[in-house]
Write an enzyme that holds these catalytic residues in place. Structure first.
Site, PDB file in Angstrom:
ATOM      1  N   THR A 185      29.456 120.172 132.665  1.00  0.00           N
ATOM      2  CA  THR A 185      28.268 119.785 131.909  1.00  0.00           C
ATOM      3  C   THR A 185      28.158 118.265 131.970  1.00  0.00           C
ATOM      4  O   THR A 185      29.146 117.585 132.253  1.00  0.00           O
ATOM      5  CB  THR A 185      28.386 120.205 130.430  1.00  0.00           C
ATOM      6  N   GLU A 329      26.714 126.811 131.060  1.00  0.00           N
ATOM      7  CA  GLU A 329      27.734 127.764 130.602  1.00  0.00           C
ATOM      8  C   GLU A 329      27.285 129.218 130.721  1.00  0.00           C
ATOM      9  O   GLU A 329      28.046 130.135 130.421  1.00  0.00           O
ATOM     10  CB  GLU A 329      28.096 127.477 129.130  1.00  0.00           C
ATOM     11  N   LYS A 440      16.374 114.747 110.341  1.00  0.00           N
ATOM     12  CA  LYS A 440      16.403 115.167 108.943  1.00  0.00           C
ATOM     13  C   LYS A 440      15.809 114.060 108.083  1.00  0.00           C
ATOM     14  O   LYS A 440      16.363 112.968 107.998  1.00  0.00           O
ATOM     15  CB  LYS A 440      17.829 115.477 108.490  1.00  0.00           C
ATOM     16  N   TRP A 445      14.091 119.321 107.698  1.00  0.00           N
ATOM     17  CA  TRP A 445      14.237 119.206 109.146  1.00  0.00           C
ATOM     18  C   TRP A 445      12.861 119.026 109.803  1.00  0.00           C
ATOM     19  O   TRP A 445      11.901 119.664 109.413  1.00  0.00           O
ATOM     20  CB  TRP A 445      14.891 120.457 109.735  1.00  0.00           C
TER      21      TRP A 445
HETATM   22  P1  ADP Z   1      22.950 119.431 130.575  1.00  0.00           P
HETATM   23  O1  ADP Z   1      23.069 119.493 129.090  1.00  0.00           O
HETATM   24  O2  ADP Z   1      24.172 118.955 131.243  1.00  0.00           O
HETATM   25  O3  ADP Z   1      21.674 118.872 131.061  1.00  0.00           O
HETATM   26  P2  ADP Z   1      22.388 122.272 130.774  1.00  0.00           P
HETATM   27  O4  ADP Z   1      21.413 122.592 131.832  1.00  0.00           O
HETATM   28  O5  ADP Z   1      23.537 123.148 130.629  1.00  0.00           O
HETATM   29  O6  ADP Z   1      22.931 120.895 131.116  1.00  0.00           O
HETATM   30  O7  ADP Z   1      21.633 122.109 129.422  1.00  0.00           O
HETATM   31  C1  ADP Z   1      21.396 123.210 128.617  1.00  0.00           C
HETATM   32  C2  ADP Z   1      20.575 122.802 127.440  1.00  0.00           C
HETATM   33  O8  ADP Z   1      19.291 122.364 127.868  1.00  0.00           O
HETATM   34  C3  ADP Z   1      20.285 123.917 126.489  1.00  0.00           C
HETATM   35  O9  ADP Z   1      21.345 124.110 125.581  1.00  0.00           O
HETATM   36  C4  ADP Z   1      19.027 123.422 125.798  1.00  0.00           C
HETATM   37  O10 ADP Z   1      19.310 122.488 124.769  1.00  0.00           O
HETATM   38  C5  ADP Z   1      18.322 122.692 126.886  1.00  0.00           C
HETATM   39  N1  ADP Z   1      17.281 123.543 127.482  1.00  0.00           N
HETATM   40  C6  ADP Z   1      17.346 124.244 128.621  1.00  0.00           C
HETATM   41  N2  ADP Z   1      16.192 124.884 128.867  1.00  0.00           N
HETATM   42  C7  ADP Z   1      15.367 124.610 127.828  1.00  0.00           C
HETATM   43  C8  ADP Z   1      14.029 124.979 127.474  1.00  0.00           C
HETATM   44  N3  ADP Z   1      13.275 125.745 128.248  1.00  0.00           N
HETATM   45  N4  ADP Z   1      13.535 124.499 126.303  1.00  0.00           N
HETATM   46  C9  ADP Z   1      14.264 123.704 125.509  1.00  0.00           C
HETATM   47  N5  ADP Z   1      15.511 123.310 125.780  1.00  0.00           N
HETATM   48  C10 ADP Z   1      16.071 123.752 126.938  1.00  0.00           C
END
Ligand code: ADP
Length: 541
Positions: A185, A329, A440, A445
């Site tokens: 990540t 993940e 917040k 929120w």
């Molecule tokens: P990184 O955090 O390294 O960029 P990831 O691709 O694993 O890698 O990120 C996943 C996160 O991205 C999710 O937990 C979420 O917060 C966000 N995310 C992914 N797709 C969406 C979406 N369509 N809308 C909102 N948030 C998203």
């Protein structure tokens, strides 16, 4: 009673063998780093992947060895995607946009033995080589004619390596729980953590994606993954495309609007997958040219929230948009914005509202939301909580990181996503924030994603992010950071637009115009960087 069926392992290489037999003529078209277009059929890709596998074995690599890649989307990266796990080794994709410190940490933590890299990244690797393990070997993804002068010790040439082998190879057998891929990540919180995919998870994920996304993925279709192979399996396209006979059009290093538009046009791309920032760039190009690329029919947008205005912009052009959510993940697909026939016949406004959510769960992905005490919340569309997931394509922990592994999984065995969301009765997921991005204010929120979504609908705003800045009385207040779409944006007009749709306390206290927004290593707007920049921001009195 146990059933009586053969216990054959699911292996990534079987996807390749299947595509060689069934979809021999479907192709991988690559815009290359060296310049020009390269074409290779899945039949050719299978032969070359077997040669690569033999070359890896000749280097003494096999089960469990980590083999790193530092490369754009292209045919050689696809061969690595199959050749490396094919011999039982682990294909470890490195994200070149990570910081030098993160890259050296990751290579060391993973224990990589070989690094396969594109020409673009030779200078970067040369700079980091003193911090990389001494015994790391280097293979440059090019032919002899393009081999550069380099200080990398004993750098091999990929095409020479393949030329020295024949393709007489039976893919070896091993348990389906054998590690096949590794992706860290981006480490926006703490050190990067490795998701270690198994053969079983990747094959199941390819099936899950192939079954769900039949419009993008089927025989004869042409799909452009702008989402990189170096991040989260390019959302499963690398495996699902050969499985289903879909041709892949690879953009290589050129990801700007004009380059994407031209490659889409010349290669008759039907579907394209990527993060919102890429599609904002394409939309700008479409506006300049006055038309969309002729064959473009489906866009998958994910990685961060897609604004309703962006979805509508493409739908108005006749491009069907699927808003998807997932995580590294999760291999990474979790939910997909595909509507049922009944939902497709709803009024346009209602359809757009459903398409703006993150969609519904994919097969094999279970979702639950829980409050701070860990109690499950109803799927009623209004209760929110932290989103947890479970399934055979979700990690059970992190590679060689016991502490992170323990805190990732709850008592019931579910993985905590760190996202805050609601789920409707019909199963539509609505992400309101990453928990660390929540604002917040005075005990209430505020969803930054909601405010951004509304702001993006204003014609003076090209892109934006809403972040919290400290406030003496309310603790935190939202500020809108916006890239204007016009020369003289009118903040009052934007305020009036928002006032009609937000409660007073949800209104941003200020609007700041900037030329660009900082991006993360995966091309998302970096709120962490913005919060740092505006940590001492003085709000107007
Ligand atoms: P990184 O955090 O390294 O960029 P990831 O691709 O694993 O890698 O990120 C996943 C996160 O991205 C999710 O937990 C979420 O917060 C966000 N995310 C992914 N797709 C969406 C979406 N369509 N809308 C909102 N948030 C998203």
């Amino acid at each position: 009673m146990r059933g009586m069926m053969m216990d054959r392992p699911l292996r990534v290489a079987d996807i390749l063998t299947y595509s060689e037999e069934m979809h021999a003529a479907a192709e991988v078209v690559s815009s290359t780093v060296e310049g020009g277009i390269h074409r290779e059929s899945y039949a050719e890709m299978a032969v070359r992947s077997r040669k690569l596998a033999k070359a890896l074995q000749a280097m003494g690599l096999g089960t469990g060895d980590r083999v790193a890649t530092l490369a754009w989307n292209g045919f050689r990266h696809m061969e690595l995607y199959f050749g490396i796990p094919g011999v039982g080794a682990v294909c470890h994709t490195l994200n070149p946009r990570l910081s030098p410190e993160q890259l050296t940490y990751i290579v060391g933590h993973a224990g990589d033995r070989v690094l396969f890299l594109d020409l673009t990244f030779v200078p970067l690797a040369e700079k980091l080589q003193p911090q990389f393990p001494d015994d790391l070997r280097y293979v440059i993804l090019t032919d002899a004619a393009n081999m550069p002068e380099t200080s990398l010790p004993n750098a091999h040439c990929y095409e020479d390596m393949l030329a020295a082998q024949d393709d007489d190879l039976e893919w070896p057998d091993f348990e389906e729980s054998t590690a096949a891929g590794l992706c860290y990540t981006s480490g926006t919180t703490g050190v990067p953590k490795g998701a270690l995919y198994t053969h079983r998870a990747l094959v199941l994920h390819a099936l899950l994606v192939g079954v769900s996304m039949r419009n993008s993925l089927s025989m004869g279709k042409r799909l452009m993954p702008v989402v990189p192979l170096f991040h989260a399996n390019a959302w499963g396209t690398a495996h699902a495309a050969p499985l289903t006979g879909t041709s892949l059009i690879m953009p290589g290093p050129r990801l700007d609007g004009p380059s994407i538009w031209e490659l889409m046009e010349s290669e008759k791309v039907f579907a394209a997958w990527g993060v919102p920032t890429v599609w904002l760039g394409l939309m700008e190009e479409i506006r300049k040219r006055g038309r969309k690329p002729s064959e473009l029919g489906e866009l998958v947008i994910g990685g961060s929230a897609a604004a309703t205005s962006l979805i509508q912009g493409f739908e108005d052009l006749g491009v069907s948009v699927c808003h998807a959510w997932g995580m590294t993940e999760m291999s990474p697909i979790g939910t997909l914005g595909i509507l049922s026939p009944e939902q497709m016949s709803l009024p346009a406004e209602e359809r757009l509202r459903l398409k703006s959510t993150q969609g519904r769960r994919a097969f094999m992905v279970d979702l639950k939301i829980v409050d701070e005490r860990g109690d499950r919340q109803p799927h009623d569309g209004s209760s929110t909580g932290e989103l947890f997931v479970r399934g055979p394509t979700v990690v059970s922990g992190y590679f060689s990181n016991q502490e992170a592994s323990e805190s990732a999984i709850d008592d019931e065995g579910w993985f905590g996503t760190g996202d805050v969301a609601s789920i409707s009765r019909e199963g539509f997921l609505n992400i309101t924030d990453r928990s660390k991005d929540l604002i917040k204010s005075g005990g209430e929120w505020i969803s930054s994603l909601d405010v951004e979504n509304l702001a993006m609908a204003h014609p003076h705003i090209a892109n934006c992010a809403v972040i919290a800045v400290p406030h003496p009385k309310w603790e935190e207040r939202p500020v809108l950071i916006a890239v204007p779409a016009v020369d003289e944006p009118d903040p009052d007009d934007i305020r009036t637009h928002l006032e009609g749709q937000l409660a007073k306390w949800q209104m941003p206290d200020d609007i700041v115009f900037v030329d660009d927004l900082p991006l993360t290593a995966t091309g998302k707007v970096s709120k962490l960087a913005l919060r740092k920049t505006y940590a001492d921001y003085k709000l107007p009195a």
